[in-house]
Write an enzyme that holds these catalytic residues in place. Sequence first.
Site, short mmCIF file in Angstrom:
data_model
loop_
_atom_site.label_atom_id
_atom_site.label_comp_id
_atom_site.label_asym_id
_atom_site.label_seq_id
_atom_site.Cartn_x
_atom_site.Cartn_y
_atom_site.Cartn_z
N HIS A 370 -45.27 21.17 12.02
CA HIS A 370 -47.38 21.06 10.48
C HIS A 370 -46.29 20.09 10.08
O HIS A 370 -47.78 20.27 9.43
CB HIS A 370 -46.12 22.37 9.85
CG HIS A 370 -46.34 23.61 10.66
ND1 HIS A 370 -47.52 24.33 10.66
CD2 HIS A 370 -45.02 23.95 11.01
CE1 HIS A 370 -46.71 25.69 11.00
NE2 HIS A 370 -45.53 25.36 10.97
N LYS A 561 -56.16 23.90 -2.52
CA LYS A 561 -55.23 23.71 -1.44
C LYS A 561 -53.65 22.14 -2.62
O LYS A 561 -53.49 22.48 -3.86
CB LYS A 561 -54.93 22.66 -0.97
CG LYS A 561 -56.17 20.93 -1.69
CD LYS A 561 -56.22 20.37 0.15
CE LYS A 561 -57.61 20.61 0.64
NZ LYS A 561 -57.23 20.86 1.83
N ARG A 562 -52.15 22.21 -2.00
CA ARG A 562 -51.74 21.42 -2.92
C ARG A 562 -52.30 20.58 -3.20
O ARG A 562 -53.21 19.61 -2.77
CB ARG A 562 -50.50 21.87 -1.59
CG ARG A 562 -49.63 22.89 -1.65
CD ARG A 562 -49.45 23.21 -2.90
NE ARG A 562 -47.61 22.29 -3.37
CZ ARG A 562 -46.85 23.04 -3.73
NH1 ARG A 562 -46.19 24.40 -2.91
NH2 ARG A 562 -45.84 21.76 -3.80
N LYS A 567 -54.11 14.40 0.36
CA LYS A 567 -54.81 15.45 0.78
C LYS A 567 -56.34 14.26 -0.48
O LYS A 567 -57.67 15.29 -0.41
CB LYS A 567 -55.13 16.24 -0.08
CG LYS A 567 -54.09 17.56 1.05
CD LYS A 567 -52.93 18.27 0.15
CE LYS A 567 -52.05 19.32 1.30
NZ LYS A 567 -52.42 20.20 2.48
N THR A 669 -55.66 25.01 6.70
CA THR A 669 -56.66 27.36 7.48
C THR A 669 -57.45 27.18 6.84
O THR A 669 -57.91 27.61 6.19
CB THR A 669 -55.36 27.38 7.29
OG1 THR A 669 -54.59 26.63 6.16
CG2 THR A 669 -54.57 26.98 8.67
N LYS A 673 -61.00 29.02 6.05
CA LYS A 673 -61.62 30.46 5.22
C LYS A 673 -62.55 29.97 4.62
O LYS A 673 -63.59 30.59 4.65
CB LYS A 673 -59.97 30.51 4.31
CG LYS A 673 -59.20 30.92 4.79
CD LYS A 673 -58.02 31.02 4.28
CE LYS A 673 -56.37 30.91 4.64
NZ LYS A 673 -55.37 30.41 4.11
C1 26Q Z 1 -38.18 20.94 3.68
C2 26Q Z 1 -37.32 20.50 3.29
C3 26Q Z 1 -36.09 20.56 1.97
C4 26Q Z 1 -37.89 21.39 0.98
C5 26Q Z 1 -38.87 21.79 1.52
C6 26Q Z 1 -39.18 21.20 2.73
C7 26Q Z 1 -40.65 21.60 3.25
C8 26Q Z 1 -41.49 22.69 2.65
C9 26Q Z 1 -42.56 23.14 3.32
C10 26Q Z 1 -41.42 20.56 3.91
C11 26Q Z 1 -42.65 21.80 4.65
C12 26Q Z 1 -43.32 22.42 3.37
C13 26Q Z 1 -45.18 23.01 4.18
C14 26Q Z 1 -45.76 22.14 5.38
C15 26Q Z 1 -46.80 23.19 5.44
O1 26Q Z 1 -47.31 23.06 5.12
N1 26Q Z 1 -47.37 21.76 6.64
C16 26Q Z 1 -49.08 22.67 6.71
O2 26Q Z 1 -48.70 23.69 7.80
C17 26Q Z 1 -50.14 24.44 7.71
C18 26Q Z 1 -49.81 25.26 8.88
O3 26Q Z 1 -49.70 24.75 9.96
C19 26Q Z 1 -50.99 23.10 7.74
O4 26Q Z 1 -52.73 23.51 8.11
C20 26Q Z 1 -51.30 21.65 6.79
O5 26Q Z 1 -51.75 20.94 7.82
C21 26Q Z 1 -50.03 21.15 6.87
O6 26Q Z 1 -49.16 20.40 5.88
#
Ligand code: 26Q
Length: 823
Positions: A370, A561-562, A567, A669, A673
């Site tokens: 991702h 979004k975050r 972004k 995503t 929406k």
């Molecule tokens: C990893 C290790 C330790 C702590 C946290 C994490 C961690 C947690 C969540 C790393 C990444 C995430 C989340 C990533 C994320 O939400 N990515 C998004 O995924 C979506 C679905 O595929 C995409 O549409 C977005 O572009 C992408 O940013």
Amino acid sequence: MNIGVKPDPEEVPGRPADAKSLAREILSALTYRVGKDPTVATQHDWLSATSQVARDRMVERWMASTKRAYQQSDKRAFYLSLEFLIGRLLIDSISNLGLMEAFREALSSLDVDLDEIAALESDAALGNGGLGRLAACFMESMATVDIPAHGYGIRYTNGMFRQEVSDGWQVELPETWLSHGDPWEFERRERSFEIGYGGTVELVTSADGMEERHLWKPQERVLAVAYDTPVVGWRGKRVNTLRLWSAMPVDPILLDRFNAGDHIGALMESNKAESLSLVLYPADSSPAGQELRLRQEYFFSSASLQDILQRHVYQYGDLTSLPDKAAIHLNDTHPSIAIAELMRLLMDVHGLDFETAWRVTKGTFAYTNHTLLPEALESWQLSMFEHLLPRHMQIIYAINAAVLKEARGHEGFDDQKIRNISLIEEGGQRRVRMGNLAFVGSHSVNGVSALHTELMKKTVFADLNQLYPGRINNKTNGITPRRWLMECNPGLFALVREAIGDRFMDDTEALSDLNTHVEDAAFREAFAAVKRANKERLAKMVAERLAIRLDPAAIFDVQVKRIHEYKRQLLNIVETVALYDQIRSHPELDWTPRVKLFAGKAAPSYYNAKLIIKLANDVARTINRDPAVRGLLRVVFVPNYNVSAAEIMIPAADISEQISTAGMEASGTGNMKFALNGAITVGTLDGANIEIKERVGDDNILIFGLTAEEVGERRSNGYQPRAIIEASPELQQALSAITSGVFSPDDRDRYRDLVAGLYDHDWFMVAADFDAYSAAQRRVDGIWNDRARWNRMAIRNTANVGWFSSDRTIREYAREIWNVPTK
Ligand code: 26Q
């Protein structure tokens, strides 16, 4: 709200679904399960009773679905994810069951308003953002397209933090989503597995001396206990299970210590065990690398695998057939320790040899990537990893040896390439690379948009792609049209149904029939009236929560979004400041009224993201107070963005801001929406924006800025943001206002470093894209003033994004990765 859809009568087991019977059941649940008399029942009590009756309606179908999969020996999909960003479930469940109107009527006969109690349900926010919400959309779509699937994750006591904004700064508070209990889950005390950590590994020889096995003797143990939530698909076809693990001590109180008078010490173990499922890590990049995170990853991966293997052995006896009966999907690298764990279980517990175990493992796993952000790729310090999971470390060395041996026999694999594909990062501090482990242990590795997948092949996984050509494939993300159109936008749903009939409810791409209504002026007016009503709904929420009045006649321009530098919320804010400046300098011009809405959470340790929230709030306060722009420009930061807030904000948007630096947003995503709900995208050629553009057509989207390729070129050719800023009077003026303290009179230096970063390196190319972005915004104004044109564009967005249904995405996973049939 009117989703008067009946489920397929053939499949509906027994229970009456009329309003009268439901009212009777709700009353009975209120009395016997909640323990309240209707005269004293609170709205919450009614919600509890109603949710329980709704859940009852799922149970028979749930059992039937489970039985069917078992009897037919169907292959199952298992979706492993550390995040499921589910949101509320009442409306979703009864709508998918086709019982919305019956419930509404039943409640109304009891003097209870369905929408009012539905709004009291707490958001299950067991995820950070896109990745977690994708997992939730996939769960609903897997049930919809009739795949026997199980989601596996952690039942966090504390999900995503609740965000408050105090004096413009983000403040994180614990989310208490379980304070009223979770009405949807079933606790399964009997489904529990032991999870070990630390300790030593011994090599033991069998009694006959014929066989050697590794025996891991963990130093610590905890129990993973299952909690099951039924997930019902559209029209109630199938009900699947989301199984979330909760951590419990193996030995709740150490009795000997307790009896010896050490009451606190006796409970320490218990607290330590429970800490595993206590809290979701609130970061969506820059993994903190903390040991607790790795413990969580192993905790749920191991529990899920033990569960899967137990089921398989019970049904089929032999584990070499696992790839024929189970597809295990890794949602990013977070569960990739499962690859080493499956190897361990197959070899050390079930006695398979390495080669057989490796073949079974690769045949079973698939992995979705991702992100390309290098700082977000998980890796663990080797010493910590080895200490916590000594047997897994050995297995990873063995896998690495096998892979590197294979690579050395491959044409063109020099030392550099070997280093790149190794599971171990050498150098000062050795690390275990989870992305490489996930890649080599899976038969499929997919990206989440066409561009992202191509970039994966060229960057992070270039060498692994050469070693295993064909393994990387694309599965462009999708969203469930039930939650993100039918439920969150009942006005549009009703209008579309009236215009094109019901076919789109089972085939989202049939929304394209709306294209024939674009030239119908009355339809356009009706479409615009729905948007207007949704804007009024949002304005009401903003008035209630923030005491800010919004004019629903203005353009609602939304970025939710975050909060992340890539972004580029900062690009949006700087452009807002530039516009503010222009309006003040030229009050005589015919400005188009606009409301700029922002919302999103920052990772608690991400300083710049938190500063950007503060800036949005500082800019909002200054602009909203200034009589010179009254009625022309308003800025709002809506606190605590979550699934429920999205359900209000997205249907109310005229403009969807999708403005990431090209090449950095894997897919997005939210972009889908917004388009589905008739917002026009202002966006870069990034992630799935590119595919949205291909579907809605170039005339119905506002694309600006550098391409991913151009971003790459600029970065390697010595990008000089200062020169660009100095050549753009508008940008320069806006930045100087921010840096000189116009928006922060109480602390004039607050934004000095943030702005200096733009002059100095501007990694995310805010300066390079500023003029093009600003020009796109002025085009927005022009189009808005030709309302017929605007409405045509908006309708064409709704009409042409049906392809982004997660049903389509899931069918692709099923056919091309999992090899399971769908309906
Ligand atoms: C990893 C290790 C330790 C702590 C946290 C994490 C961690 C947690 C969540 C790393 C990444 C995430 C989340 C990533 C994320 O939400 N990515 C998004 O995924 C979506 C679905 O595929 C995409 O549409 C977005 O572009 C992408 O940013």
